[in-house]
Design a protein around this motif. Structure first.
Motif, short mmCIF file in Angstrom:
data_model
loop_
_atom_site.label_atom_id
_atom_site.label_comp_id
_atom_site.label_asym_id
_atom_site.label_seq_id
_atom_site.Cartn_x
_atom_site.Cartn_y
_atom_site.Cartn_z
N ILE A 17 0.84 -1.21 0.00
CA ILE A 17 0.00 0.00 0.00
C ILE A 17 0.86 1.25 0.00
CG2 ILE A 17 -1.62 1.35 1.38
CD1 ILE A 17 -2.88 -1.29 2.30
N ALA A 18 1.93 1.24 0.80
CA ALA A 18 2.83 2.40 0.86
C ALA A 18 3.48 2.66 -0.48
CB ALA A 18 3.89 2.18 1.94
N GLN A 19 3.93 1.59 -1.14
CA GLN A 19 4.56 1.75 -2.44
C GLN A 19 3.55 2.23 -3.48
OE1 GLN A 19 6.20 -2.21 -3.00
NE2 GLN A 19 8.22 -1.55 -2.33
N ALA A 20 2.33 1.74 -3.39
CA ALA A 20 1.30 2.14 -4.35
C ALA A 20 0.94 3.60 -4.19
CB ALA A 20 0.05 1.27 -4.16
N GLN A 21 1.11 4.12 -2.96
CA GLN A 21 0.73 5.49 -2.68
C GLN A 21 1.80 6.48 -3.14
OE1 GLN A 21 -2.18 5.91 -1.66
NE2 GLN A 21 -2.38 7.97 -0.86
N VAL A 22 3.03 6.03 -3.32
CA VAL A 22 4.13 6.91 -3.69
C VAL A 22 4.33 6.89 -5.20
CG1 VAL A 22 6.58 7.38 -3.43
CG2 VAL A 22 5.25 6.58 -1.46
N SER A 23 4.22 8.05 -5.83
CA SER A 23 4.41 8.14 -7.27
C SER A 23 5.85 8.55 -7.57
CB SER A 23 3.46 9.18 -7.86
OG SER A 23 2.13 8.80 -7.70
N PRO A 24 6.50 7.89 -8.52
CA PRO A 24 7.83 8.34 -8.92
C PRO A 24 7.74 9.72 -9.57
CG PRO A 24 6.99 6.71 -10.46
CD PRO A 24 6.03 6.74 -9.31
N MET A 25 8.78 10.52 -9.38
CA MET A 25 8.79 11.88 -9.94
C MET A 25 10.06 12.10 -10.74
SD MET A 25 7.30 14.15 -6.74
CE MET A 25 6.45 15.35 -7.80
N VAL A 26 10.00 13.01 -11.69
CA VAL A 26 11.17 13.41 -12.47
C VAL A 26 11.26 14.93 -12.47
CG1 VAL A 26 11.23 11.38 -13.98
CG2 VAL A 26 9.82 13.35 -14.62
N THR A 27 12.43 15.42 -12.79
CA THR A 27 12.65 16.86 -12.83
C THR A 27 12.30 17.43 -14.19
OG1 THR A 27 14.44 16.74 -11.20
CG2 THR A 27 14.38 18.70 -12.61
N ILE A 28 11.50 18.48 -14.19
CA ILE A 28 11.23 19.27 -15.39
C ILE A 28 12.07 20.52 -15.25
CG2 ILE A 28 9.48 20.33 -16.84
CD1 ILE A 28 8.98 17.36 -16.37
N LYS A 29 13.13 20.62 -16.04
CA LYS A 29 14.02 21.78 -15.94
C LYS A 29 13.33 23.02 -16.48
CE LYS A 29 18.64 23.44 -17.18
NZ LYS A 29 18.89 23.91 -15.80
N GLY A 30 13.33 24.05 -15.68
CA GLY A 30 12.62 25.28 -16.03
C GLY A 30 13.17 25.99 -17.25
N GLY A 31 12.41 26.92 -17.75
CA GLY A 31 12.79 27.70 -18.92
C GLY A 31 11.69 28.68 -19.26
N GLU A 32 11.65 29.10 -20.51
CA GLU A 32 10.63 30.02 -20.98
C GLU A 32 9.85 29.39 -22.13
OE1 GLU A 32 12.51 34.43 -20.07
OE2 GLU A 32 12.78 33.55 -22.06
N TYR A 33 8.61 29.78 -22.24
CA TYR A 33 7.82 29.32 -23.38
C TYR A 33 6.77 30.36 -23.72
CZ TYR A 33 3.26 28.05 -21.31
OH TYR A 33 2.02 28.07 -20.74
N ILE A 34 6.26 30.27 -24.92
CA ILE A 34 5.20 31.17 -25.36
C ILE A 34 3.89 30.40 -25.29
CG2 ILE A 34 4.30 32.59 -27.23
CD1 ILE A 34 7.14 32.77 -28.33
N PRO A 35 2.95 30.82 -24.44
CA PRO A 35 1.66 30.13 -24.37
C PRO A 35 0.92 30.20 -25.70
CG PRO A 35 1.97 31.63 -22.50
CD PRO A 35 3.04 31.94 -23.50
N LEU A 36 -0.14 29.45 -25.81
CA LEU A 36 -0.92 29.45 -27.04
C LEU A 36 -1.32 30.85 -27.44
CD1 LEU A 36 -2.51 28.03 -29.28
CD2 LEU A 36 -4.42 27.82 -27.67
N TYR A 37 -1.79 31.64 -26.46
CA TYR A 37 -2.18 33.01 -26.75
C TYR A 37 -1.16 33.95 -26.11
CZ TYR A 37 -6.35 31.34 -28.89
OH TYR A 37 -7.20 30.71 -29.75
N GLY A 38 -0.19 34.37 -26.92
CA GLY A 38 0.88 35.23 -26.45
C GLY A 38 1.71 35.69 -27.62
N SER A 39 2.85 36.29 -27.32
CA SER A 39 3.74 36.75 -28.38
C SER A 39 5.17 36.61 -27.88
CB SER A 39 3.45 38.21 -28.71
OG SER A 39 3.69 39.04 -27.59
#
Length: 259
Positions: A17-39
């Protein structure tokens, strides 16, 4: 001997149960992006975060409601979840006969998803964090200009009952995250900000323009219908909605940007 065997069985079950409750995680390295509505002048900066590799599963949420009775179907208040909340479960603590333990949890409200993440010392991702991570395919951190990338997403939107597929059944993206596209829509912490304002994304334009006839004028990618559909979907739901194609995953802040 029977006592020892029983104790060992309990320990094994507790560990499972303890193992099932813990989700593995990975790092998303930050940065910049242009959203769908932007410039180009309105790029959004996204900080580095840890993100769950998979959406939260039925088994994980089942364990959560067992430990947190206020989120059981018979106890939850209408203010925090509508009548569809866990409606396909057999009871408060028994999954539906057609639900598998390793498929994404759905039929949960934003309030329930938010509290689940908080109980894991995590939180729901922001729209920008989710979109930033989800613009990656297997090879590129930003694959939005690839025809095959958008075709895959659009083909999923047209395929029914993908929420019944097990987690990890879609591609592993550039960051090591599965199922951002292909299984279920996912809650974000600020999903309703698309109808409030763009200030959280440093955009002075009102995001209500997303739903105007002239909205396409401000789109950064006129062919990115998949992203438009996500923005439109988020703008059409309320926090207490519980839908069969809407699940979630959690993220965690990183203080050291070098991680």
């Amino acid at each position: 001997m029977r006592t020892i065997g029983l104790t060992l069985s309990i320990l094994i079950a507790t560990l499972y149960i303890a193992q099932a409750q813990v989700s593995p995680m990975v790092t998303i390295k930050g940065g910049e992006y242009i959203p769908l509505y932007g410039s180009d002048s309105a790029k959004v900066k996204v900080a580095s975060i840890k993100m769950d590799v998979y959406p939260v599963t039925n088994l994980q949420f089942l364990n959560f409601v067992k430990e947190n009775p206020k989120w059981r179907r018979s106890n939850v208040k209408g203010l925090f979840a509508d009548k569809n909340y866990l409606s396909t479960w057999q009871s408060d603590t028994i999954l539906g006969v057609n639900l598998k333990k390793d498929t994404p949890i759905t039929e949960v409200s934003w309030f329930a998803a938010k509290n689940y993440c908080e109980c894991q010392n995590k939180r729901l991702p922001t729209i920008d964090e989710w979109e930033y991570a989800a613009m990656a395919d297997e090879e590129l951190p930003d694959a939005r200009q690839k025809k095959t990338y958008n075709q895959f997403i659009l083909s999923w939107y047209e395929t029914p009952k993908t929420n019944k597929n097990k987690i990890g059944s879609t591609f592993k993206n550039y960051w090591g995250v599965y199922d951002l596209h292909g299984l279920v829509w996912e809650w974000t912490g600020d999903f309703n900000s698309v109808l409030i304002s763009g200030e959280s994304r440093k955009d002075v334009d009102k995001d209500s323009n997303l739903f105007c006839g002239t909205a396409a004028i401000g789109a950064t990618d006129l062919m990115n219908y998949a992203a438009f559909m996500r923005y439109a979907f988020r703008g059409s739901i309320k926090a207490n909605y519980a839908m069969r194609n809407l699940g979630f995953r959690c993220v965690k802040d990183i203080t050291d940007e070098k991680l």
